[in-house]
Design a protein around this motif. Structure first.
Motif, PDB file in Angstrom:
ATOM      1  N   ARG A  33      49.512  37.854  61.156  1.00 63.96           N
ATOM      2  CA  ARG A  33      48.468  38.747  60.346  1.00 63.96           C
ATOM      3  C   ARG A  33      48.017  37.677  59.282  1.00 63.96           C
ATOM      4  NH1 ARG A  33      50.567  38.917  55.436  1.00 63.96           N
ATOM      5  NH2 ARG A  33      53.002  38.862  55.382  1.00 63.96           N
ATOM      6  N   PRO A  34      46.835  37.921  58.878  1.00 64.76           N
ATOM      7  CA  PRO A  34      46.220  36.682  57.706  1.00 64.76           C
ATOM      8  C   PRO A  34      47.256  36.987  56.623  1.00 64.76           C
ATOM      9  CG  PRO A  34      44.567  38.473  58.470  1.00 64.76           C
ATOM     10  CD  PRO A  34      45.971  38.917  59.186  1.00 64.76           C
ATOM     11  N   ALA A  35      47.306  35.949  55.824  1.00 61.07           N
ATOM     12  CA  ALA A  35      47.831  35.961  54.422  1.00 61.07           C
ATOM     13  C   ALA A  35      47.374  36.657  53.359  1.00 61.07           C
ATOM     14  CB  ALA A  35      48.185  34.387  53.871  1.00 61.07           C
ATOM     15  N   ARG A  36      47.980  37.266  52.502  1.00 65.67           N
ATOM     16  CA  ARG A  36      47.553  38.060  51.360  1.00 65.67           C
ATOM     17  C   ARG A  36      47.934  37.299  50.185  1.00 65.67           C
ATOM     18  NH1 ARG A  36      48.565  43.636  50.365  1.00 65.67           N
ATOM     19  NH2 ARG A  36      46.654  43.892  49.790  1.00 65.67           N
ATOM     20  N   ILE A  37      46.833  37.077  49.231  1.00 67.66           N
ATOM     21  CA  ILE A  37      47.243  36.281  47.843  1.00 67.66           C
ATOM     22  C   ILE A  37      46.653  37.168  46.714  1.00 67.66           C
ATOM     23  CG2 ILE A  37      46.757  34.157  46.669  1.00 67.66           C
ATOM     24  CD1 ILE A  37      46.454  32.819  49.554  1.00 67.66           C
ATOM     25  N   LEU A  38      47.638  37.222  45.471  1.00 62.66           N
ATOM     26  CA  LEU A  38      47.066  37.822  44.519  1.00 62.66           C
ATOM     27  C   LEU A  38      46.962  36.865  43.369  1.00 62.66           C
ATOM     28  CD1 LEU A  38      46.901  40.533  42.586  1.00 62.66           C
ATOM     29  CD2 LEU A  38      49.321  40.478  42.438  1.00 62.66           C
ATOM     30  N   LEU A  39      45.753  36.774  42.758  1.00 59.19           N
ATOM     31  CA  LEU A  39      45.602  36.024  41.397  1.00 59.19           C
ATOM     32  C   LEU A  39      45.618  36.862  40.358  1.00 59.19           C
ATOM     33  CD1 LEU A  39      44.957  33.300  40.127  1.00 59.19           C
ATOM     34  CD2 LEU A  39      42.869  33.553  40.558  1.00 59.19           C
ATOM     35  N   LEU A  40      46.632  36.771  39.398  1.00 63.42           N
ATOM     36  CA  LEU A  40      46.642  37.638  37.911  1.00 63.42           C
ATOM     37  C   LEU A  40      46.059  36.529  37.336  1.00 63.42           C
ATOM     38  CD1 LEU A  40      50.291  38.958  38.399  1.00 63.42           C
ATOM     39  CD2 LEU A  40      48.228  40.312  38.621  1.00 63.42           C
ATOM     40  N   GLY A  41      44.906  37.125  36.715  1.00 68.94           N
ATOM     41  CA  GLY A  41      43.826  36.227  35.941  1.00 68.94           C
ATOM     42  C   GLY A  41      42.792  35.676  36.809  1.00 68.94           C
ATOM     43  N   ILE A  88      43.602  26.468  42.675  1.00 73.26           N
ATOM     44  CA  ILE A  88      44.478  26.498  43.403  1.00 73.26           C
ATOM     45  C   ILE A  88      44.127  27.132  44.791  1.00 73.26           C
ATOM     46  CG2 ILE A  88      46.781  27.359  43.891  1.00 73.26           C
ATOM     47  CD1 ILE A  88      47.292  27.284  40.786  1.00 73.26           C
ATOM     48  N   LEU A  89      43.254  28.196  44.470  1.00 70.08           N
ATOM     49  CA  LEU A  89      43.156  28.923  46.009  1.00 70.08           C
ATOM     50  C   LEU A  89      42.387  27.947  46.819  1.00 70.08           C
ATOM     51  CD1 LEU A  89      42.251  32.509  44.299  1.00 70.08           C
ATOM     52  CD2 LEU A  89      43.973  31.854  45.642  1.00 70.08           C
ATOM     53  N   LEU A  90      41.360  27.328  46.388  1.00 72.62           N
ATOM     54  CA  LEU A  90      40.503  26.393  47.005  1.00 72.62           C
ATOM     55  C   LEU A  90      41.348  25.381  47.793  1.00 72.62           C
ATOM     56  CD1 LEU A  90      37.190  26.106  44.799  1.00 72.62           C
ATOM     57  CD2 LEU A  90      37.467  27.167  46.939  1.00 72.62           C
ATOM     58  N   ALA A  91      42.057  24.748  46.862  1.00 68.41           N
ATOM     59  CA  ALA A  91      42.870  23.709  47.412  1.00 68.41           C
ATOM     60  C   ALA A  91      44.063  24.045  48.511  1.00 68.41           C
ATOM     61  CB  ALA A  91      43.759  23.032  46.310  1.00 68.41           C
ATOM     62  N   LEU A  92      44.346  25.261  48.761  1.00 68.24           N
ATOM     63  CA  LEU A  92      45.094  25.785  49.668  1.00 68.24           C
ATOM     64  C   LEU A  92      44.569  25.544  51.031  1.00 68.24           C
ATOM     65  CD1 LEU A  92      46.411  29.237  48.296  1.00 68.24           C
ATOM     66  CD2 LEU A  92      47.735  27.022  48.595  1.00 68.24           C
ATOM     67  N   ARG A  93      43.285  25.593  51.114  1.00 69.54           N
ATOM     68  CA  ARG A  93      42.387  25.690  52.306  1.00 69.54           C
ATOM     69  C   ARG A  93      43.211  26.400  53.342  1.00 69.54           C
ATOM     70  NH1 ARG A  93      39.442  20.643  52.474  1.00 69.54           N
ATOM     71  NH2 ARG A  93      39.882  19.392  50.661  1.00 69.54           N
ATOM     72  N   ALA A  94      43.285  27.742  53.043  1.00 70.00           N
ATOM     73  CA  ALA A  94      43.785  28.724  53.802  1.00 70.00           C
ATOM     74  C   ALA A  94      42.566  29.134  54.716  1.00 70.00           C
ATOM     75  CB  ALA A  94      44.407  29.909  53.055  1.00 70.00           C
ATOM     76  N   PRO A  95      43.173  30.126  55.888  1.00 70.35           N
ATOM     77  CA  PRO A  95      42.146  30.483  56.888  1.00 70.35           C
ATOM     78  C   PRO A  95      41.171  31.484  56.094  1.00 70.35           C
ATOM     79  CG  PRO A  95      44.337  30.460  57.894  1.00 70.35           C
ATOM     80  CD  PRO A  95      44.401  29.925  56.389  1.00 70.35           C
ATOM     81  N   SER A  96      39.917  31.436  56.783  1.00 68.86           N
ATOM     82  CA  SER A  96      38.981  32.265  56.096  1.00 68.86           C
ATOM     83  C   SER A  96      39.159  33.621  56.172  1.00 68.86           C
ATOM     84  CB  SER A  96      37.579  31.949  56.744  1.00 68.86           C
ATOM     85  OG  SER A  96      37.638  32.217  58.266  1.00 68.86           O
ATOM     86  N   ASP A  97      40.085  34.260  57.031  1.00 64.88           N
ATOM     87  CA  ASP A  97      40.621  35.494  57.152  1.00 64.88           C
ATOM     88  C   ASP A  97      41.660  35.983  55.932  1.00 64.88           C
ATOM     89  OD1 ASP A  97      42.684  34.376  58.475  1.00 64.88           O
ATOM     90  OD2 ASP A  97      42.601  35.721  60.155  1.00 64.88           O
ATOM     91  N   THR A  98      41.709  35.023  55.153  1.00 70.49           N
ATOM     92  CA  THR A  98      42.940  35.103  54.179  1.00 70.49           C
ATOM     93  C   THR A  98      42.351  36.216  53.299  1.00 70.49           C
ATOM     94  OG1 THR A  98      44.026  33.067  54.195  1.00 70.49           O
ATOM     95  CG2 THR A  98      44.227  34.006  52.383  1.00 70.49           C
ATOM     96  N   GLU A  99      43.184  37.144  52.913  1.00 68.78           N
ATOM     97  CA  GLU A  99      42.787  38.169  51.931  1.00 68.78           C
ATOM     98  C   GLU A  99      43.396  37.782  50.457  1.00 68.78           C
ATOM     99  OE1 GLU A  99      43.553  42.400  52.366  1.00 68.78           O
ATOM    100  OE2 GLU A  99      43.477  42.378  50.260  1.00 68.78           O
ATOM    101  N   VAL A 100      42.279  37.672  49.560  1.00 67.56           N
ATOM    102  CA  VAL A 100      42.490  37.296  48.077  1.00 67.56           C
ATOM    103  C   VAL A 100      42.158  38.451  47.289  1.00 67.56           C
ATOM    104  CG1 VAL A 100      41.935  35.789  46.254  1.00 67.56           C
ATOM    105  CG2 VAL A 100      42.311  34.769  48.541  1.00 67.56           C
ATOM    106  N   VAL A 101      43.262  38.656  46.453  1.00 66.66           N
ATOM    107  CA  VAL A 101      42.726  39.917  45.334  1.00 66.66           C
ATOM    108  C   VAL A 101      42.764  39.234  44.081  1.00 66.66           C
ATOM    109  CG1 VAL A 101      43.545  41.860  44.327  1.00 66.66           C
ATOM    110  CG2 VAL A 101      44.044  41.451  46.610  1.00 66.66           C
ATOM    111  N   LEU A 102      41.545  39.201  43.522  1.00 64.94           N
ATOM    112  CA  LEU A 102      41.271  38.612  42.185  1.00 64.94           C
ATOM    113  C   LEU A 102      41.520  39.791  41.139  1.00 64.94           C
ATOM    114  CD1 LEU A 102      38.054  36.351  42.590  1.00 64.94           C
ATOM    115  CD2 LEU A 102      40.467  35.668  42.835  1.00 64.94           C
TER     116      LEU A 102
END
Ligand SMILES: NC(=O)c1ccc[n+]([C@@H]2O[C@H](COP(=O)([O-])OP(=O)(O)OC[C@H]3O[C@@H](n4cnc5c(N)ncnc54)[C@H](OP(=O)(O)O)[C@@H]3O)[C@@H](O)[C@H]2O)c1
Length: 254
Positions: free
Chosen positions: A13-21, A30-44
């Protein structure tokens, strides 16, 4: 050419990331530098929907926003529960914070309360809520933005320093508490970062930038480090700062 990924993708499954703030310059770098796959789900997760939506547009991932106000501590458990109810979260980045000049805090102690709630209490409530889920899922990483200000209080910003010292202690304790659970805590201690938070302030020695912090954190995430200083030489400098005699230390203007 394939982009190099520094963030491991969970199997199946794609990764899920939560950014508080969710609008933090450092957090977004940090999120950009991770160069994670484009289907990574990010919650801002942020306090202003317009600002988090604008930040979302600049990220090369599947991004959604969520309301999160660090000072509304009684909402954190429910917000975090709801986000984890949608599936496992692999990375939680705690980057909410404010920097208020000490002179303003001296004039208005309620602003000091706001700073402590934002930079310390609200981080503790949100991260304890997240830690419970991370422990239950048996994996995940928590990135906590401390600061060189945590090392020793300076008269020029001792309330901010007190909040960061508290957060730094919390991060180390949380790391020990989660040891063996499969969950890792990465404690990040940047020095002066030239950016929105420090706008108008002359850069301190060993100043760095949000993209540089992002790159170091991304690299640290693919290592086994538990603490990173940015720049790296701050680790040594911090030892020296602890040794400065107090009469000299209190003369520091900033
Ligand atoms: N910049 C530095 O020199 C430096 C050095 C060491 C450590 N740090 C730490 O690194 C972290 C990120 O800083 P940064 O440089 O990325 O600064 P930044 O761009 O100003 O980001 C701060 C973030 O905190 C959010 N925030 C402030 N009050 C909030 C609240 N009540 N509820 C929710 N979010 C709130 C801001 O959201 P809004 O858009 O709503 O304001 C923003 O997303 C902070 O913890 C900071 O203390 C910074």
């Amino acid at each position: 050419m394939l982009k190099k990924t520094t963030f491991p993708t969970p199997p199946g499954r794609p990764a899920r990331i939560l950014l508080l703030g969710g609008t933090s310059e450092i957090g977004l770098e940090i999120l950009l530098a991770l160069r994670a796959p484009s289907d990574t789900e990010v919650v801002l997760a942020g306090r202003d929907e317009q600002r988090t939506t604008r930040a979302a547009a600049a990220l090369p991932y599947r991004v959604r926003t969520s309301h999160f106000d660090a000072v509304e501590v009684d909402t954190h458990q429910a917000i975090v529960d709801e986000l984890f109810a949608d599936g496992p979260i692999d990375l939680v980045i705690s980057a909410a914070g404010i920097l208020v000049p000490q002179e303003l805090l001296d004039e208005d102690p309620m602003q000091a309360a706001q700073l402590l709630d934002t930079n310390l209490t609200g981080q503790v409530t949100a991260l304890l809520a997240a830690a419970r889920h991370l422990r239950a899922q048996g994996h995940g990483t928590v990135v906590i933005l401390s600061s060189v200000a945590a090392v020793r209080p300076r008269r020029a910003n001792y309330v901010y320093g007190a909040a960061k010292a508290g957060l730094d202690a919390f991060a180390r304790g949380l790391s020990d508490a989660l040891h063996g659970s499969g969950v890792r805590v990465l404690l990040v201690r940047p020095g002066f970062v030239i950016g929105r938070m420090t706008a108008g302030m002359p850069p301190a020695p060993a100043a760095t930038t949000p993209p540089a912090v992002g790159a170091v954190v991304a690299a640290a995430l693919s290592s086994t480090a538990s603490v990173v200083w940015i720049p790296r030489r701050l680790a040594l400098l911090a030892q020296a700062l602890r040794l400065v005699p107090r009469p000299l230390w209190r003369r520091l203007r900033r």
